[in-house]
Design an enzyme around this catalytic site. Structure first.
Site, PDB file in Angstrom:
ATOM      1  N   PHE A  96       0.863  -1.195   0.000  1.00 14.18           N
ATOM      2  CA  PHE A  96       0.000   0.000   0.000  1.00 14.18           C
ATOM      3  C   PHE A  96       0.888   1.231   0.000  1.00 14.18           C
ATOM      4  CE2 PHE A  96      -2.601   3.382   1.755  1.00 14.18           C
ATOM      5  CZ  PHE A  96      -3.736   3.263   0.964  1.00 14.18           C
ATOM      6  N   ASP A 145       9.167   2.758   1.303  1.00 12.57           N
ATOM      7  CA  ASP A 145       8.020   3.509   1.789  1.00 12.57           C
ATOM      8  C   ASP A 145       7.930   3.261   3.297  1.00 12.57           C
ATOM      9  OD1 ASP A 145       5.536   4.309   2.659  1.00 12.57           O
ATOM     10  OD2 ASP A 145       4.445   3.540   0.929  1.00 12.57           O
ATOM     11  N   LYS A 168       2.829  10.326   8.111  1.00 11.93           N
ATOM     12  CA  LYS A 168       2.122   9.947   9.324  1.00 11.93           C
ATOM     13  C   LYS A 168       2.712  10.595  10.581  1.00 11.93           C
ATOM     14  CE  LYS A 168      -0.064   5.675   7.666  1.00 11.93           C
ATOM     15  NZ  LYS A 168      -1.490   5.862   7.859  1.00 11.93           N
TER      16      LYS A 168
HETATM   17  C1  LIG Z   1       2.976   2.443   3.785  1.00 18.78           C
HETATM   18  C2  LIG Z   1       2.031   3.546   3.421  1.00 18.78           C
HETATM   19  N1  LIG Z   1       2.304   4.317   2.370  1.00 18.78           N
HETATM   20  C3  LIG Z   1       1.515   5.333   2.009  1.00 18.78           C
HETATM   21  C4  LIG Z   1       0.353   5.607   2.700  1.00 18.78           C
HETATM   22  C5  LIG Z   1      -0.516   6.740   2.262  1.00 18.78           C
HETATM   23  O1  LIG Z   1      -0.407   7.799   3.132  1.00 18.78           O
HETATM   24  P1  LIG Z   1      -1.497   8.974   3.099  1.00 18.78           P
HETATM   25  O2  LIG Z   1      -2.801   8.358   3.468  1.00 18.78           O
HETATM   26  O3  LIG Z   1      -0.990   9.977   4.074  1.00 18.78           O
HETATM   27  O4  LIG Z   1      -1.516   9.493   1.699  1.00 18.78           O
HETATM   28  C6  LIG Z   1       0.023   4.829   3.808  1.00 18.78           C
HETATM   29  C7  LIG Z   1      -1.217   5.072   4.558  1.00 18.78           C
HETATM   30  O5  LIG Z   1      -1.733   4.261   5.275  1.00 18.78           O
HETATM   31  C8  LIG Z   1       0.875   3.764   4.171  1.00 18.78           C
HETATM   32  O6  LIG Z   1       0.601   2.975   5.220  1.00 18.78           O
END
Ligand SMILES: Cc1ncc(COP(=O)(O)O)c(C=O)c1O
Length: 408
Positions: A140, A225, A254
């Protein structure tokens, strides 16, 4: 102005785009790891705003920093730079492998920038066909079109027309599968060192080292990520620091703002040189309010007291989960690292995570799921130990009540 008395959960269905299914209650106040709803019911918060509230709700140092900055300079745009952004960039550089920083507002935006940078670097430094991105099933990376396309959950990317192309997905932790698809046309391998939304699955040591070697062999960039796994969540500032494997690009969001929206993409001097003025941008990214809060959050999180406390709290959670499991036998296994914990439901309870969350909320404890069969715990990194114990007692009652209904 809308009268307060008509704001309730039904209002959501009337006025909001129907993309979420929020809980029945509406939280109105938070302090530390406790939250209160409109009716005054109190909850212990094991969700932490989905791994955002690393210092809990309304941490006094963050509140103070925000208040002070709010009286000085809120926004100035990237036509000008600002002191908090430069200070935070330097702090991130000092704490990581990076030499250059780009600020944005969300995890998805940081990843969007990372993927664009990886493509740009490969196209300008190698050849125009070096555009393949290797990513992983269940990954994700956010909800923009590029990030859902790189993400490994097709349900998020389908139904919106033609997707960004040249993205290949293979099973996570399967080095042979990466080896089979990587070639000199690959610009990047993108992964979460611990898959979060996809099921709280840590990368194995051999996998991360192996992927690094394959990237080096094919001159592909390794993108981590760390939107969810970063900022102290696993007991180090970034999860890659447990593995001894350095990425070329890292994204963080986050917990970086402790609840105030901010994200960053970190990279090296050499790679950042593939971008020139005007190649990418954002109006709000790096704004003084967000960066001021980010500076304070980073200063507090990146200390032995906070980072070492994560491991201790992990032990308390796992001990309590094991006790619940001895009594009720509903979990198949526990996964994760630090305060990114997944409790995987046994096969006979597949698909039931949401029901358990709802029952837990009735008993005064907020937690999350990852998929529909894993309970996920991403609390504040400084949640008091007695609140973990109390919250887990509430969860135990919730599970016993839910099970007695389920079995009858
Ligand atoms: C690993 C990871 N990458 C990207 C995101 C996306 O972040 P945002 O919701 O702040 O765009 C998330 C959100 O849960 C995530 O867990």
């Amino acid at each position: 102005m809308v009268e307060n008395k008509i704001i309730n959960r039904n209002s959501y269905d009337q006025v909001m785009l129907p993309i979420y299914a929020p809980a029945d209650f509406i939280p109105v106040r938070g302090q530390g790891s406790r939250v209160w709803d409109q009716q005054g019911q109190e909850y212990i918060d094991f969700a932490g705003g989905i791994a955002v509230l690393a210092l809990g709700h309304c941490h006094p140092a963050l509140v103070n920093a925000l208040k002070q900055q709010s009286e000085k300079l809120w926004h100035i745009s990237n036509v000008f730079t600002n002191e908090p952004a430069l200070t935070l960039a330097q702090k991130l550089i000092d704490a990581t492998f990076a030499q250059k920083v780009f600020f944005a507002n969300s995890g998805a935006e940081a990843n969007e920038a990372a993927f664009k940078l990886a493509r740009r670097y490969a196209i300008t430094r190698h050849h125009p066909n070096k555009t393949k991105i290797i990513a992983f099933h269940q990954a994700f990376h956010g909800r923009t079109f590029f990030t859902v396309a790189v993400g490994g959950q097709p349900k998020y990317a389908e139904g919106f027309g033609p997707k960004p192309a040249d993205i290949v997905h293979v099973p996570f932790n399967d080095l042979a599968a990466v080896r089979a698809v990587i070639d000199d046309h690959t610009c990047a391998v993108v992964l979460e060192p611990i898959q979060g939304e996809g099921g709280i699955t840590p990368a194995t040591m051999a996998f991360l080292h192996g992927v690094r070697a394959l990237c080096d062999k094919h001159q592909a960039l390794l993108v981590f990520d760390e939107v969810q796994s970063g900022m102290g969540r696993t007991g180090k500032l970034y999860a890659y620091q447990h593995y001894g494997v350095q990425p070329d690009i890292l994204t963080t969001a986050k917990a970086l703002g402790g609840g105030f929206p901010i994200s960053a993409m970190l990279t090296t001097d050499t790679i950042s040189a593939a971008m020139e003025t005007g190649a990418h941008g954002t109006t709000y990214g790096g704004n003084p309010l967000a960066c001021t809060v980010g500076c304070v959050a980073l200063d507090i999180i990146n200390t032995p007291a906070v980072l070492m406390g994560v491991e201790k709290r992990y032990d308390i959670f796992i001990h309590a989960l094991e006790k619940i499991n001895q009594k009720y036998g509903i979990f198949h296994e526990f996964r994760g690292k630090g305060l990114l914990i997944g409790a995987v439901l046994k096969a006979e309870y597949q698909g039931k995570a949401r029901e358990i969350l709802q029952q837990a909320a009735k008993l005064g404890v907020m937690l999350l799921s990852a998929g529909d069969s894993i309970l996920r715990f991403t609390p504040s990194l400084i949640i008091p130990e007695d609140e973990i114990i109390e919250g887990m007692m509430r969860l135990e009652i919730a599970i016993s009540q839910w099970l007695s209904r389920y079995d009858s």
